[in-house]
Scaffold this active site. Structure first.
Site, short mmCIF file in Angstrom:
data_model
loop_
_atom_site.label_atom_id
_atom_site.label_comp_id
_atom_site.label_asym_id
_atom_site.label_seq_id
_atom_site.Cartn_x
_atom_site.Cartn_y
_atom_site.Cartn_z
N VAL A 52 0.81 -1.32 0.11
CA VAL A 52 0.10 0.03 0.25
C VAL A 52 0.76 1.35 -0.01
CG1 VAL A 52 -0.28 0.25 2.53
CG2 VAL A 52 -2.12 1.07 0.97
N TYR A 53 2.19 1.07 0.15
CA TYR A 53 2.76 2.26 0.23
C TYR A 53 2.80 3.56 -0.70
CZ TYR A 53 5.26 1.05 4.67
OH TYR A 53 5.87 0.67 5.84
N ALA A 54 2.54 4.42 -0.63
CA ALA A 54 2.24 5.61 -1.49
C ALA A 54 1.09 5.54 -2.42
CB ALA A 54 3.67 5.84 -2.50
N ASP A 55 0.11 4.68 -2.02
CA ASP A 55 -1.09 4.45 -2.80
C ASP A 55 -2.03 5.75 -2.51
OD1 ASP A 55 -0.51 2.06 -3.93
OD2 ASP A 55 -1.89 0.96 -2.98
N LYS A 86 4.62 -5.75 3.69
CA LYS A 86 3.27 -5.81 4.35
C LYS A 86 1.96 -5.75 3.39
CE LYS A 86 4.64 -2.20 6.56
NZ LYS A 86 5.99 -2.26 6.34
#
Length: 169
Positions: A52-55, A86
């Protein structure tokens, strides 16, 4: 650089772990690659990311994982890295809806493997919890991915202490 064994695993990464929330997004790909190279050159071996990072930013989804995956492929340094990511994070527009069903976890693991351009994730963290699912059921799902060779070890992030206790029991 100091290295430390993660209890109950065969992993002994650098004591410093490089987080990557902004890798490939706020920090462009070229600078991201230079930072990753510099971290390894300094003796770092532990990389942490998330599907999910930067989504929450405009642009491609899972850009941190995809950038790290491209760097791993181009650099040939996968064997030097303890790779953590993750998944099982709720969709950002519906944060109140858990995503911990076995199919959702499997889909996230498969997507992360593809993004990271690797055949196994060293440490897979469940990014969130679903207190309506018994911890034993969640652990069985995770064990199935260990048996399948997709992840080596797993853990949790953003779980309450009582749920961690339930999982440990």
């Amino acid at each position: 650089m100091l290295y430390t064994a993660i209890p109950n695993t065969t992993l002994t990464p650098s004591a410093l772990c490089m987080g990557s929330t902004m890798i490939g997004s706020v920090i462009d790909k070229q600078l991201s690659f230079r930072m990753l190279d510099a971290f390894l050159d300094a003796g770092g071996t532990f990389l942490d990311t998330a599907k999910v990072y930067a989504d929450w930013l405009p642009g491609p989804r899972s850009v941190s994982e995809k950038t790290i995956g491209e760097w791993l492929r181009q650099s040939g340094k996968r064997a030097q890295v303890v790779l953590a990511t993750k998944g099982a994070h709720p969709q950002l527009q519906t944060m109140h809806v858990a995503r911990m069903a076995p199919g959702e976890i499997a889909g996230d693991i498969d997507a992360s493997l593809q993004h990271l351009q690797t055949d196994v994730i060293d440490l897979y963290w469940l990014h969130r919890d679903d207190v309506n699912r018994p911890a034993a059921d969640i652990l069985e799902t995770m064990e199935s991915h260990v048996r399948a060779g997709k992840i080596r070890y797993y853990g949790c992030s953003n779980w309450r202490a009582d749920r961690i206790g339930e999982a440990q029991a």
